[in-house]
Each structure stands twice: as structure tokens, then as C-alpha cells.
Scaffold this motif. Structure first.
Motif, short mmCIF file in Angstrom:
data_model
loop_
_atom_site.label_atom_id
_atom_site.label_comp_id
_atom_site.label_asym_id
_atom_site.label_seq_id
_atom_site.Cartn_x
_atom_site.Cartn_y
_atom_site.Cartn_z
N ASP A 230 -45.14 -29.20 -30.51
CA ASP A 230 -44.27 -28.83 -29.39
C ASP A 230 -44.51 -27.37 -28.98
O ASP A 230 -44.48 -27.03 -27.79
CB ASP A 230 -42.80 -29.04 -29.76
CG ASP A 230 -42.44 -30.51 -29.88
OD1 ASP A 230 -43.20 -31.35 -29.37
OD2 ASP A 230 -41.39 -30.81 -30.50
N THR A 231 -44.76 -26.50 -29.95
CA THR A 231 -45.02 -25.10 -29.64
C THR A 231 -46.34 -24.95 -28.90
O THR A 231 -46.44 -24.21 -27.91
CB THR A 231 -45.06 -24.27 -30.94
OG1 THR A 231 -43.79 -24.36 -31.60
CG2 THR A 231 -45.35 -22.81 -30.64
N LEU A 232 -47.37 -25.65 -29.36
CA LEU A 232 -48.68 -25.55 -28.72
C LEU A 232 -48.71 -26.18 -27.33
O LEU A 232 -49.55 -25.81 -26.50
CB LEU A 232 -49.74 -26.21 -29.61
CG LEU A 232 -50.08 -25.49 -30.91
CD1 LEU A 232 -51.11 -26.28 -31.70
CD2 LEU A 232 -50.58 -24.08 -30.65
N ALA A 233 -47.80 -27.11 -27.08
CA ALA A 233 -47.80 -27.81 -25.79
C ALA A 233 -47.55 -26.87 -24.62
O ALA A 233 -47.89 -27.21 -23.47
CB ALA A 233 -46.76 -28.92 -25.81
N GLN A 234 -46.98 -25.70 -24.87
CA GLN A 234 -46.76 -24.75 -23.77
C GLN A 234 -48.07 -24.16 -23.26
O GLN A 234 -48.11 -23.60 -22.16
CB GLN A 234 -45.84 -23.63 -24.25
CG GLN A 234 -46.43 -22.72 -25.31
CD GLN A 234 -45.48 -21.65 -25.79
OE1 GLN A 234 -45.01 -20.83 -25.01
NE2 GLN A 234 -45.18 -21.68 -27.10
N PHE A 235 -49.14 -24.31 -24.04
CA PHE A 235 -50.43 -23.73 -23.67
C PHE A 235 -51.41 -24.75 -23.13
O PHE A 235 -52.45 -24.38 -22.56
CB PHE A 235 -51.06 -23.04 -24.87
CG PHE A 235 -50.19 -22.01 -25.53
CD1 PHE A 235 -49.75 -20.89 -24.83
CD2 PHE A 235 -49.79 -22.17 -26.85
CE1 PHE A 235 -48.94 -19.95 -25.43
CE2 PHE A 235 -48.98 -21.23 -27.46
CZ PHE A 235 -48.54 -20.12 -26.76
N GLY A 236 -51.14 -26.03 -23.33
CA GLY A 236 -52.09 -27.06 -22.92
C GLY A 236 -51.81 -28.35 -23.67
O GLY A 236 -50.70 -28.56 -24.17
N THR A 237 -52.82 -29.20 -23.76
CA THR A 237 -52.66 -30.48 -24.47
C THR A 237 -52.80 -30.24 -25.96
O THR A 237 -53.89 -29.96 -26.46
CB THR A 237 -53.72 -31.50 -24.00
OG1 THR A 237 -53.60 -31.70 -22.60
CG2 THR A 237 -53.53 -32.83 -24.72
N ALA A 238 -51.68 -30.34 -26.67
CA ALA A 238 -51.68 -30.12 -28.12
C ALA A 238 -52.11 -31.41 -28.81
O ALA A 238 -51.73 -32.51 -28.40
CB ALA A 238 -50.29 -29.72 -28.59
N ALA A 239 -52.90 -31.27 -29.86
CA ALA A 239 -53.45 -32.45 -30.54
C ALA A 239 -53.50 -32.22 -32.04
O ALA A 239 -53.55 -31.08 -32.52
CB ALA A 239 -54.84 -32.77 -30.01
N LEU A 240 -53.50 -33.31 -32.76
CA LEU A 240 -53.67 -33.32 -34.21
C LEU A 240 -55.14 -33.53 -34.52
O LEU A 240 -55.84 -34.24 -33.80
CB LEU A 240 -52.85 -34.46 -34.81
CG LEU A 240 -52.72 -34.53 -36.34
CD1 LEU A 240 -51.65 -33.54 -36.81
CD2 LEU A 240 -52.32 -35.96 -36.76
N THR A 241 -55.63 -32.92 -35.59
CA THR A 241 -57.00 -33.18 -36.03
C THR A 241 -56.99 -33.98 -37.32
O THR A 241 -56.23 -33.69 -38.24
CB THR A 241 -57.80 -31.88 -36.22
OG1 THR A 241 -59.14 -32.23 -36.65
CG2 THR A 241 -57.18 -30.96 -37.24
N GLY A 242 -57.86 -34.99 -37.40
CA GLY A 242 -57.99 -35.76 -38.63
C GLY A 242 -56.69 -36.42 -39.05
O GLY A 242 -55.89 -36.87 -38.23
N THR A 243 -56.48 -36.45 -40.36
CA THR A 243 -55.28 -37.07 -40.92
C THR A 243 -54.41 -36.03 -41.63
O THR A 243 -53.56 -36.39 -42.44
CB THR A 243 -55.67 -38.17 -41.92
OG1 THR A 243 -56.46 -37.60 -42.97
CG2 THR A 243 -56.44 -39.27 -41.25
#
Length: 288
Positions: A230-243
């Protein structure tokens, strides 16, 4: 000639990676999940130090902040596997300078193992080809072959069927949520989507985010992961890497990534790294 004598330390990069998307498109008869992903290699990661021994022993020297038991350490297992396969009489001392967070999905353990395989193949003069090293790497973990081959790649199978891919230049803001969930537990989650329609490279290249199958699962299980995303979403498309619990946002310009890094709340463990198509390990090997 390897250029390194017994007793000399050499230093080798072990780069991190990102999964720019990750979906599960089915299961194999043996129960393993069939995946699709794009591996983006980074110019940031761990460093593995290797020192040749003439007594045949494989030893790992402990370092601060690296608490993996030696019996479970993929670098030790990689060295012993290569030694067994090549029948070399030489040994090695191993030191891992750890920067990639454990369990974050950035590929640290797999990359460290691949660096040991590739660098020791050179230092020991064992002469195994890249395909042979990739097979050995797969025995250690599904992500090891991409680091052995040293190219950002489109991946299928369990992650070992690799097609090199050239990705647009990009910088990434990386954040470690601190959450580390066992991969086996995530693959067994009842709410994991296991039958996504297969994507194509053109689907990925067209721009829409294809997502990470584990992101909604981890969001529901981990407040820390949800907060970082949610914090990263203010800068762009936030995503998870791997598992793991590692998250990221892509930027076209490094300056924008660094500006976003400066705006993160205090206490977030974060870095900026650039994507690369060719691994720093393979650049170092070419220089050697």
C-alpha cells in the motif's frame, strides 16, 4: 589457467532478481506447479568470496548477519555437488557477504549457490558447460539455473525452462517487508490460484501488469506485506517478487526511484537497484 592460486581469495558477484510477474498455470503429474514468470536480474546483491584449498575440504567461514546453518547452506551444498560431479581433488573456503534479505523473494540463496557453481567451475578448472551447471543448479533449487545462465529471462516449467529476454532499462525501488513465509506453505494455500490462463511474451510486453499469484495470499496473511504494498502504490504499480515478502516498484529513471526511496517512512528496509540483462557474475567471469 584460472589465475588464482591455492590460498588466494577471489570475490564474485551474486546478483538479486525480481519476478516481474508470476503465475501458476497448472500442475505436473509429479505434483509440482507449472509456472510462468519473467526474471529480471539486478546490479545489486551479495558477494561470495572463495579461497582455493589443496586438501579437498569445503568450508564456510561464518560472517555477521548470516545465520544459515552450514549444513543447510546452498553455497556449501553447491561446492560439494560440483566437487562430487567433477572429482576434483581441490577444496574451497567460502565467505558470503550478505546484502540480499533472507526469505524476501529476491533470490539470494539461489544466486549465492549459482555463483559458487560458476566461479568454482572456473577456479577449479573443472570444465563443465553451462548446461551441465544448470542441471546441477536445478538439483539445488528452481531459481538457481537462471543465475547460472546469467541472463534475464522468460521462464516456464518450475522456473527452469528459460528463454533470454531483453528488457527495457529500468530502476527499481525494493523494500523488504521482513515477512518470510515458507514456500511450501504458500504453495499449499487453499486460496492460491493454480489454474491461471497461460500468458505469452507478447502479453507481458504489451504492458499490463500480469500480477503475482502469491500476492493476494500474502496480503491476507501478512499485515507487513499489505502495508509495504500500500505504501509503494503511491509511486506506481507495487508488486511482490517471488514467494517471499519482498516488494518493488519499477521506474524508468533512477532519479525517480531514489526520490521515492527518500519519501518512504522511517524504518522501512529499502534499496534502489538497476535492472540488467547480463548478470554481473558473468561479466566478472569474462573479465577473469
Amino acid at each position: 589457467m584460472t589465475g588464482a592460486a591455492v590460498g588466494d581469495w577471489t570475490r564474485w558477484p551474486a546478483p538479486a532478481k525480481l519476478n516481474l510477474f508470476l503465475r501458476i498455470v497448472g500442475r505436473r503429474p509429479d505434483g509440482y506447479h507449472r509456472l510462468q514468470t519473467v526474471f529480471q536480474l539486478l546490479d545489486w546483491g551479495d558477494t561470495v568470496q572463495l579461497r582455493l584449498r589443496d586438501d579437498g575440504r569445503v568450508c564456510r567461514e561464518a560472517t555477521e548477519g548470516y545465520a544459515v546453518p552450514e549444513v543447510e547452506d546452498l553455497t556449501v551444498r553447491a561446492a560439494k555437488l560440483l566437487k562430487y560431479e567433477s572429482k576434483t581433488p581441490l577444496g574451497v573456503d567460502i565467505v558470503v557477504e550478505k546484502r540480499i534479505p533472507l526469505g524476501g523473494g529476491f533470490g539470494g540463496g539461489s544466486s549465492d549457490a549459482a555463483t559458487v557453481l560458476v566461479a568454482l567451475n572456473h577456479l577449479w578448472g573443472t570444465g563443465l558447460g553451462q548446461d551441465q551447471l544448470a542441471v546441477l543448479g536445478l538439483a539445488l533449487g528452481a531459481d538457481v539455473p537462471v543465475f547460472v545462465r546469467g541472463r534475464s529471462a522468460w521462464a516456464e516449467g518450475v522456473g527452469e525452462v528459460l528463454s533470454p529476454i531483453t528488457l527495457p532499462p529500468a530502476s527499481y525501488l525494493l523494500v523488504d517487508s521482513g515477512e518470510s513465509v515458507p514456500t511450501v506453505e504458500l504453495f499449499q494455500a487453499s486460496d492460491l490460484t493454480r489454474d491461471a490462463p497461460p500468458a505469452t511474451i507478447s502479453d507481458f510486453a504489451s504492458g499490463p501488469c500480469l500480477g503475482n499469484a502469491f500476492e493476494p495470499v500474502l496480503r491476507r496473511r501478512s499485515e507487513a506485506v499489505a502495508t509495504v504494498l500500500d505504501t509503494l502504490a503511491q509511486f506506481g504499480t507495487a508488486a511482490l517478487t517471488g514467494t517471499g515478502g519482498g516488494c518493488f516498484v519499477r521506474f524508468d529513471a533512477r532519479a525517480d526511484a531514489e526520490a521515492a526511496l527518500a519519501r518512504l517512512p522511517d524504518g522501512m528496509r529499502a534499496w534502489v537497484a538497476d535492472g540488467v540483462d547480463v548478470s554481473p557474475l558473468h561479466r566478472a567471469l569474462s573479465a577473469a
